[in-house]
Scaffold this motif. Structure first.
Motif, PDB file in Angstrom:
ATOM      1  N   GLU A   1       0.797  -1.235   0.000  1.00 35.28           N
ATOM      2  CA  GLU A   1       0.000   0.000   0.000  1.00 35.28           C
ATOM      3  C   GLU A   1       0.823   1.276   0.000  1.00 35.28           C
ATOM      4  O   GLU A   1       0.416   2.284  -0.578  1.00 35.28           O
ATOM      5  N   VAL A   2       1.978   1.256   0.630  1.00 37.98           N
ATOM      6  CA  VAL A   2       2.797   2.477   0.668  1.00 37.98           C
ATOM      7  C   VAL A   2       3.277   2.868  -0.733  1.00 37.98           C
ATOM      8  O   VAL A   2       3.546   4.037  -1.003  1.00 37.98           O
ATOM      9  N   PHE A   3       3.294   1.904  -1.640  1.00 38.98           N
ATOM     10  CA  PHE A   3       3.684   2.183  -3.025  1.00 38.98           C
ATOM     11  C   PHE A   3       2.469   2.398  -3.945  1.00 38.98           C
ATOM     12  O   PHE A   3       2.622   2.491  -5.156  1.00 38.98           O
ATOM     13  N   ARG A   4       1.265   2.418  -3.358  1.00 37.51           N
ATOM     14  CA  ARG A   4       0.074   2.752  -4.170  1.00 37.51           C
ATOM     15  C   ARG A   4      -0.917   3.515  -3.294  1.00 37.51           C
ATOM     16  O   ARG A   4      -1.982   3.002  -2.952  1.00 37.51           O
ATOM     17  N   SER A   5      -0.535   4.757  -2.998  1.00 36.22           N
ATOM     18  CA  SER A   5      -1.405   5.586  -2.164  1.00 36.22           C
ATOM     19  C   SER A   5      -2.712   5.886  -2.898  1.00 36.22           C
ATOM     20  O   SER A   5      -3.689   6.300  -2.291  1.00 36.22           O
ATOM     21  N   HIS A   6      -2.728   5.692  -4.202  1.00 38.76           N
ATOM     22  CA  HIS A   6      -3.919   5.866  -5.038  1.00 38.76           C
ATOM     23  C   HIS A   6      -3.764   4.868  -6.184  1.00 38.76           C
ATOM     24  O   HIS A   6      -2.643   4.497  -6.533  1.00 38.76           O
ATOM     25  N   TRP A   7      -4.884   4.466  -6.786  1.00 36.66           N
ATOM     26  CA  TRP A   7      -4.777   3.476  -7.872  1.00 36.66           C
ATOM     27  C   TRP A   7      -3.941   3.977  -9.040  1.00 36.66           C
ATOM     28  O   TRP A   7      -3.385   3.186  -9.810  1.00 36.66           O
ATOM     29  N   SER A   8      -3.826   5.285  -9.178  1.00 32.03           N
ATOM     30  CA  SER A   8      -3.089   5.837 -10.319  1.00 32.03           C
ATOM     31  C   SER A   8      -1.572   5.805 -10.105  1.00 32.03           C
ATOM     32  O   SER A   8      -0.821   6.143 -11.023  1.00 32.03           O
ATOM     33  N   LYS A   9      -1.115   5.397  -8.918  1.00 30.50           N
ATOM     34  CA  LYS A   9       0.313   5.504  -8.601  1.00 30.50           C
ATOM     35  C   LYS A   9       1.146   4.302  -9.043  1.00 30.50           C
ATOM     36  O   LYS A   9       2.362   4.302  -8.850  1.00 30.50           O
ATOM     37  N   VAL A  10       0.503   3.277  -9.578  1.00 32.42           N
ATOM     38  CA  VAL A  10       1.251   2.102 -10.026  1.00 32.42           C
ATOM     39  C   VAL A  10       1.345   2.108 -11.553  1.00 32.42           C
ATOM     40  O   VAL A  10       0.328   2.183 -12.243  1.00 32.42           O
ATOM     41  N   LEU A  11       2.572   2.041 -12.055  1.00 30.87           N
ATOM     42  CA  LEU A  11       2.794   2.048 -13.506  1.00 30.87           C
ATOM     43  C   LEU A  11       3.374   0.705 -13.945  1.00 30.87           C
ATOM     44  O   LEU A  11       3.884  -0.062 -13.127  1.00 30.87           O
ATOM     45  N   LEU A  12       3.289   0.466 -15.237  1.00 32.41           N
ATOM     46  CA  LEU A  12       3.885  -0.734 -15.810  1.00 32.41           C
ATOM     47  C   LEU A  12       4.799  -0.347 -16.958  1.00 32.41           C
ATOM     48  O   LEU A  12       4.485   0.561 -17.730  1.00 32.41           O
ATOM     49  N   ASP A  13       5.892  -1.089 -17.065  1.00 34.83           N
ATOM     50  CA  ASP A  13       6.782  -0.904 -18.210  1.00 34.83           C
ATOM     51  C   ASP A  13       6.346  -1.880 -19.292  1.00 34.83           C
ATOM     52  O   ASP A  13       6.897  -2.960 -19.442  1.00 34.83           O
ATOM     53  N   ASP A  14       5.285  -1.479 -20.023  1.00 29.83           N
ATOM     54  CA  ASP A  14       4.735  -2.376 -21.037  1.00 29.83           C
ATOM     55  C   ASP A  14       4.164  -1.525 -22.166  1.00 29.83           C
ATOM     56  O   ASP A  14       3.942  -0.326 -22.005  1.00 29.83           O
TER      57      ASP A  14
END
Lengths: 595, 595
Positions: A524-537
């Motif tokens: 959770e600390v790395f996704r304080s909001h759903w928009s905070k997670v990125l993918l290298d794809d």
């Protein structure tokens, strides 16, 4: 009657350097005041070139959209040289910008007044106006050591005179920024000298709408003719700027002042020289000249950029050079872009006041590099072309090589801040292609939650926060996900606890595939909001250029790394997961721990 | 007291169809009035999906930027089906849009009120406001043939009642557009019937901010569960819309009215059904429900779209269908987008009034296709999933195939207007990949004068002019350049002279290379401004996707072709250089020659 008031930062001079400073501080919630001696904004002429890195910086404040809408773009450069048949002929066409990583691979041209308007309108929305016409009449800086070191003290006292009604007022400021141009009153008052000299290159400049059969009139042109050199800068709308090399034979330079006598030489004469240099093409102007000037190039850097880190100078007040590589406005805005977050951190009590020493350290070195660049470029540009009769002249190959070599520098993309408390290159090897001290490379990633492509730079706005980019590696691998969880705990109990959540914005970037990964997998600390997670794809249509980001930055796809981006978009440090304590050490070098 | 006034076009109903119509006519300088019965704009809920083609259309009016800034984008679709372990599990993730040529390869979701605001604000800048709350109380259409055929006559008389002060007024209009929704007063007054029927599919809709561990909450989801089907549409901000299939067991349908009894079934009940269908994931809402509704799907098309081409109906007034493929608002806006330029041309005296017959011809066929599509899609979506116990259910493969097959249609990209006076496919073979009657394919070209990349669609704004795209072929070849010069003369002395320069905007596109070609080479009629000459070449950094445009459109790289684009962005005809007279014949089919 004189009034007295207090302000956190007083900015003297509302040109590009002052306005960048004011809008940045204002946006950060700092109590700021900006004054200018001119009764109105610049209406025409002056500086007009915005370099690729400056567009990135403006974008980080949300200001690039309007610039791009209103400005002209230079994508192609054309080179002309003497033709064996007389007159000139085209030798080459190349990209105007030679900086492959530039997000905006072109210069933007727009007159200085329109650029100032972008800042002024943005400030107005937030309730800040430029106070004008006002001049400073005295500046006193406290000599008390304790006061100078106290970020809450007001050690600077400035007297201001309102030119419209001749009233005066006293302003006590925590900090003062002198962005008052080449003849800076602040610089002179502080007794700071300019190192360097005047050249004997004389140039005339004319802004106008051309009537011409010259086929490269909408490209940036470097023309070496036997009649002298000439540069064409197409501008917004149908406007074009001509830079025309002049000689002392043509213009009269007053030996006393070293200035050109403008009574005997005007825009018509500049046009006449251009007309000769452009033959066999014709060029005339439609309607009136929009703006014109004649200048002699000076190349100087201020010996100091501040007095006790309480009064700073920025922009033309610290550096003057030729305008032909389109650097002036860019150097100026980037000076204060560098200063804004540092002042803000000090004023908020986040950072120690010594952080402000890095302003001169980083920007004076840059200014010196700029002058060195300018000396070489100006000499080549003002030199006679190589012809059959003049084998010692500048050849196209020589000029093009210089043009391209200097491209990374002149685009602003190559700016590299060396080691200091805010630049720590120890773990450079964990992101081999992302140089510590250079701006974060632009690249497109997709959001894990909705596969929407985003330019990473757009997720790193100039909002005064440090960005912690957690390149989380292959989170589809259970053992890697365990490493990420350990890292998350270390970051939460370490850096975040020590310096405060509000100082940081955390984004995580997984190298796993979009068809499989769930953003909910990350701690959770790395996704304080759903928009905070990125993918290298790649995005769903493979159009945005996303994918292969780890490779682009030189980061291990499986194991990842942490990249710390400063509030101004420059990479401050890199660390492998296991060296999370080095991140704490980095911040401890200039930040004040809580309690 | 009743006042009387005259107007060119009176629009009744300020939803998406009416607003698109009003802004388009207003932009074209037509005297227009728009009235609506609601005292205020829609504040929440209603339609929310904008399809890729509609974004292109909005962009052609300069309105897409704000939509894209405010809206959410759907890039990925996720499919869930019953898990053997109970509850649901993810079967697949695919692109949400299956239309490879879409310029914007995603849907945009934004609530109807925000979309209406884009139109309303744009109209306000031009001085046009929606008059509200106003209802029409009578409509009379002249029966005089001469009046009906005269574009300058005012054959429609409408009585309007102002609901706030109960005053009435009389408006005499040249044309009336009834964009007054599914229960259209205009349609009923004209006695136009709706063909089709009501289904027995009942759906509940809830807009809210979710609290959930469902990993695809930000993707468009089609969920087939043993508890019924469910669809998730992520929206602007953190909002999400849930579509939940209900049964007559759950809701009470009044046998008299065929409507759902809303007293016994509300948003909490809809959420409860969703909760069961989403297991093993949990879903709850944060705060209040934003908007909700329950509806029974009806699938109907109006038998006629106009009365004597003086009173038209558009939008929901002509077609009703299920909202789940996100078509409603799109069909509505595209109805009036089709009508705006035709009305404008007739009102200006450019086109014969018979041109207006093509509105019903083109848009009614589209509406029928839409209903046919909707019938198949709704049946598959509302059907029970295939499981071990129910081998007759809908399999994922079946559903996915339908989802993708219908993609071209539901994206709006597949809209194909068949032969008529404004669609002439005779020379289709000269641009094999650009179907006549379909929208001009988006593609990036570079400007010859400055190598700046431009999306072709951005150079073809909805400004009511026909665009003549001269694919000039390889202009570096002298004999081809001669052909181009002959063509230029024929166009100048033919089409331009006959129908007037102001009707046309001419762009030329050369297939020669940027390093060599001069925009000044093209004949002047094909370069009315330096920006009008394009090249089919890569940009300087090979980033914009430009180049290979001739191949993409299926046009001969050496010899070129002429493509006529209608003011609404659809290709009206194609011609080889030698058949320039067929272009004249095309325009003579609906335009009035000068003098």
């Amino acid at each position: 009657m004189s009034t007295e008031s207090k302000v956190d930062v007083l900015i003297i001079g509302a040109g590009p350097a002052g306005l960048m400073c004011a809008q940045g501080l204002n946006r950060a919630g700092v109590k700021v005041r900006i004054v200018d001696q001119r009764p109105k904004r610049v209406a025409a002429g002056q500086a007009d070139g915005i370099q690729p890195r400056t567009v990135e910086v403006l974008q980080s404040y949300g200001l690039a959209e309007r610039l791009l809408r209103e400005g002209n773009q230079l994508h192609m450069a054309a080179f002309y040289n003497p033709s064996p048949n007389g007159g000139i002929e085209r030798t080459d066409r190349t990209p105007d910008v030679t900086a492959p990583s530039a997000r905006y691979p072109h210069e933007v041209t727009l007159h200085q007044g329109a650029i100032e308007a972008i800042f002024v309108d943005s400030m107005r929305e937030r309730g800040l106006e430029v106070d004008r016409p006002i001049i400073p009449t005295s500046l006193e800086l406290s000599t008390e050591e304790s006061e100078l070191k106290d970020p809450n003290a007001y050690p600077v006292k400035v007297e201001l005179k309102h030119l419209e009604d001749n009233t005066t007022e006293t302003v006590r400021a925590k900090f003062v920024v002198g962005s008052d141009g080449a003849h800076s009153w602040v610089r002179k008052t502080l007794g700071i000298t300019m190192d360097g000299e005047q050249t004997d290159y004389i140039w005339g400049v004319v802004d106008m709408i051309p009537d011409t059969d010259f086929p490269d009139i909408r490209n940036r042109c470097a023309i070496h003719s036997n009649n002298g050199s000439c540069m064409i800068i197409p501008r917004e709308g149908d406007k074009v700027r001509l830079y025309v090399q002049l000689s002392e034979k043509e213009v009269h330079v007053d030996p006393e002042t070293g200035r050109v006598d403008r009574k005997k030489f005007g825009p018509e004469q500049v046009m006449e020289v251009a007309r000769k240099s452009l033959k066999p093409y014709y060029i005339d102007k439609v309607g009136e000249v929009d703006w014109w000037t004649i200048y002699i190039i000076g190349q100087r850097v201020a010996s100091k950029f501040s007095a006790h880190e309480r009064v700073f100078i920025a922009g033309d007040a610290c550096h003057t050079h030729s305008p032909k590589a389109g650097q002036g406005m860019n150097a100026s805005m980037n000076d204060t872009h560098n200063l804004v977050w540092k002042m803000t951190h000090v004023l908020r009590g986040w950072a120690d006041i010594s952080l402000l020493k890095t302003y001169e350290f980083e920007r004076r070195k840059y200014a010196q590099d700029l002058i060195n660049f300018d000396k070489k470029f100006s000499a080549l540009f003002s030199g006679k072309p190589r012809t059959e009769d003049n084998q010692d002249g500048v050849s196209h190959e020589q000029f093009l090589e210089a043009f391209q070599t200097f491209g990374a520098f002149s685009s602003g993309i190559g700016i590299h801040y060396t080691s200091s408390v805010v630049v720590q290159p120890a773990h450079q090897s964990f992101a081999t292609n992302q140089t510590v001290g250079m701006r974060i490379l632009p690249h497109v990633f997709i959001r894990a939650a909705d596969a929407r492509p985003y330019e990473l730079q757009d997720l790193l706005p100039a909002d005064t926060r440090f960005k912690i980019l957690v390149f989380a590696g292959n989170t589809a691998n259970a053992s890697q996900l365990d490493r990420v969880k350990v890292l998350a705990e270390n970051v939460e109990t370490g850096v975040l606890k020590k310096f405060g959540n509000e100082v940081f914005d955390i984004l995580s970037i997984s190298s796993a595939h979009k068809e499989k990964v769930n953003y909910t997998d990350l701690p959770e600390v790395f996704r304080s909001h759903w928009s905070k997670v990125l993918l290298d794809d790649e995005d769903m249509f493979k159009r945005s250029g996303s994918g292969k980001g780890y490779e682009y930055y030189g980061i291990d796809t499986e194991k990842g790394a942490v990249v710390i981006v400063r509030p101004d978009g420059y990479v401050g440090m890199i660390a492998p997961f296991e060296k999370v304590e080095d991140i704490e050490t980095y911040f401890a070098g200039f930040m004040i721990p809580r309690s």
